[in-house]
Design a protein around this motif. Structure first.
Motif, PDB file in Angstrom:
ATOM      1  N   TYR A   1       0.850  -1.175  -0.076  1.00 16.42           N
ATOM      2  CA  TYR A   1       0.197  -0.096  -0.113  1.00 16.42           C
ATOM      3  C   TYR A   1       0.818   1.312  -0.070  1.00 16.42           C
ATOM      4  N   LYS A   2       2.023   1.317   0.686  1.00 12.73           N
ATOM      5  CA  LYS A   2       2.961   2.334   0.841  1.00 12.73           C
ATOM      6  C   LYS A   2       3.501   2.472  -0.538  1.00 12.73           C
ATOM      7  N   GLU A   3       3.934   1.515  -1.189  1.00 12.89           N
ATOM      8  CA  GLU A   3       4.571   1.646  -2.571  1.00 12.89           C
ATOM      9  C   GLU A   3       3.604   2.365  -3.438  1.00 12.89           C
ATOM     10  N   ASN A   4       2.116   1.855  -3.427  1.00 10.47           N
ATOM     11  CA  ASN A   4       1.268   2.435  -4.436  1.00 10.47           C
ATOM     12  C   ASN A   4       0.701   3.660  -4.146  1.00 10.47           C
ATOM     13  N   PHE A   5       0.652   3.925  -2.625  1.00 11.55           N
ATOM     14  CA  PHE A   5       0.148   5.041  -2.364  1.00 11.55           C
ATOM     15  C   PHE A   5       1.184   6.049  -1.515  1.00 11.55           C
ATOM     16  N   PRO A   6       2.241   6.474  -2.147  1.00 12.26           N
ATOM     17  CA  PRO A   6       3.369   7.006  -0.986  1.00 12.26           C
ATOM     18  C   PRO A   6       2.802   8.364  -0.314  1.00 12.26           C
ATOM     19  N   ASP A   7       1.933   9.074  -0.738  1.00 11.06           N
ATOM     20  CA  ASP A   7       1.531  10.270  -0.158  1.00 11.06           C
ATOM     21  C   ASP A   7       0.565  10.190   1.155  1.00 11.06           C
ATOM     22  N   ASN A   8      -0.152   8.942   0.963  1.00  7.02           N
ATOM     23  CA  ASN A   8      -1.104   8.742   1.943  1.00  7.02           C
ATOM     24  C   ASN A   8      -0.464   8.333   3.475  1.00  7.02           C
ATOM     25  N   LYS A   9      -0.790   9.097   4.454  1.00  2.27           N
ATOM     26  CA  LYS A   9      -0.115   9.126   5.543  1.00  2.27           C
ATOM     27  C   LYS A   9      -1.095   8.479   6.927  1.00  2.27           C
ATOM     28  N   SER A  10      -2.319   8.304   6.314  1.00  3.86           N
ATOM     29  CA  SER A  10      -3.428   7.972   7.096  1.00  3.86           C
ATOM     30  C   SER A  10      -3.141   6.463   7.554  1.00  3.86           C
ATOM     31  N   VAL A  11      -3.398   6.144   8.707  1.00  2.00           N
ATOM     32  CA  VAL A  11      -2.929   4.682   9.390  1.00  2.00           C
ATOM     33  C   VAL A  11      -4.659   3.868   9.325  1.00  2.00           C
ATOM     34  N   SER A  12      -5.660   5.056   9.306  1.00  2.00           N
ATOM     35  CA  SER A  12      -6.948   4.181   9.397  1.00  2.00           C
ATOM     36  C   SER A  12      -7.158   3.863   7.870  1.00  2.00           C
ATOM     37  N   ALA A  13      -6.718   4.489   6.903  1.00  2.00           N
ATOM     38  CA  ALA A  13      -6.981   4.380   5.449  1.00  2.00           C
ATOM     39  C   ALA A  13      -6.315   2.819   5.207  1.00  2.00           C
TER      40      ALA A  13
END
Length: 144
Positions: A61-73
């Motif tokens: 998920y981190k590789e696909n969405f590097p800008d996302n910082k939300s743990v809940s997402a």
């Protein structure tokens, strides 16, 4: 028309507390110890199959969405993916979790033996020294 009398409930609370305390045989003014202290040397419980899956899913998920910082997402997306997976897709994660559980049980068994055996004078399997070498200095120190 007569209004109902407004009474304060606060004067009833100590009575209610004492009744509950009598039922539980405790003093309402004494706070309970919330939890006992855990031994930091004790082995940690293993993660279940879902959490083993989440370890890998977080990386993807981190590789696909590097800008996302939300743990809940990340958690929500992982939960949805886990629910949509079939049992055959979950099987590798279940196998890893079972292996971790078996390793944990072995570690816990050896930890409990060490903890319980320490007071019994049980000998430590990891030691290269014999019992006579360990106790040799203790006996000779007190005698002239």
């Amino acid at each position: 028309m007569r209004r109902p009398a407004i009474t304060s409930i606060s004067h009833k609370k100590p009575e209610a507390q004492s009744r509950v305390a009598k039922k539980l045989n405790t003093d309402p003014n004494v706070k309970k110890d919330k939890s006992r202290k855990k031994d930091p040397d004790a082995p940690k419980r293993p993660a279940g199959a879902f959490f083993v899956f989440m370890e890998e899913f977080r990386k993807m998920y981190k590789e696909n969405f590097p800008d996302n910082k939300s743990v809940s997402a990340v958690g929500k997306a992982g939960g949805e993916k886990w629910k949509s997976m079939s049992d055959s897709e979950k099987a590798p994660y279940v196998a890893k979790a079972d292996k971790r559980k078996a390793d944990y049980e072995k570690a816990l068994k050896s930890y409990n033996q060490k903890a319980n055996g320490a007071g019994d004078g049980a000998k430590d399997d990891d030691s290269d020294r014999s019992t006579s070498e360990v106790h040799n200095g203790e006996i000779g120190e007190n005698e002239p």
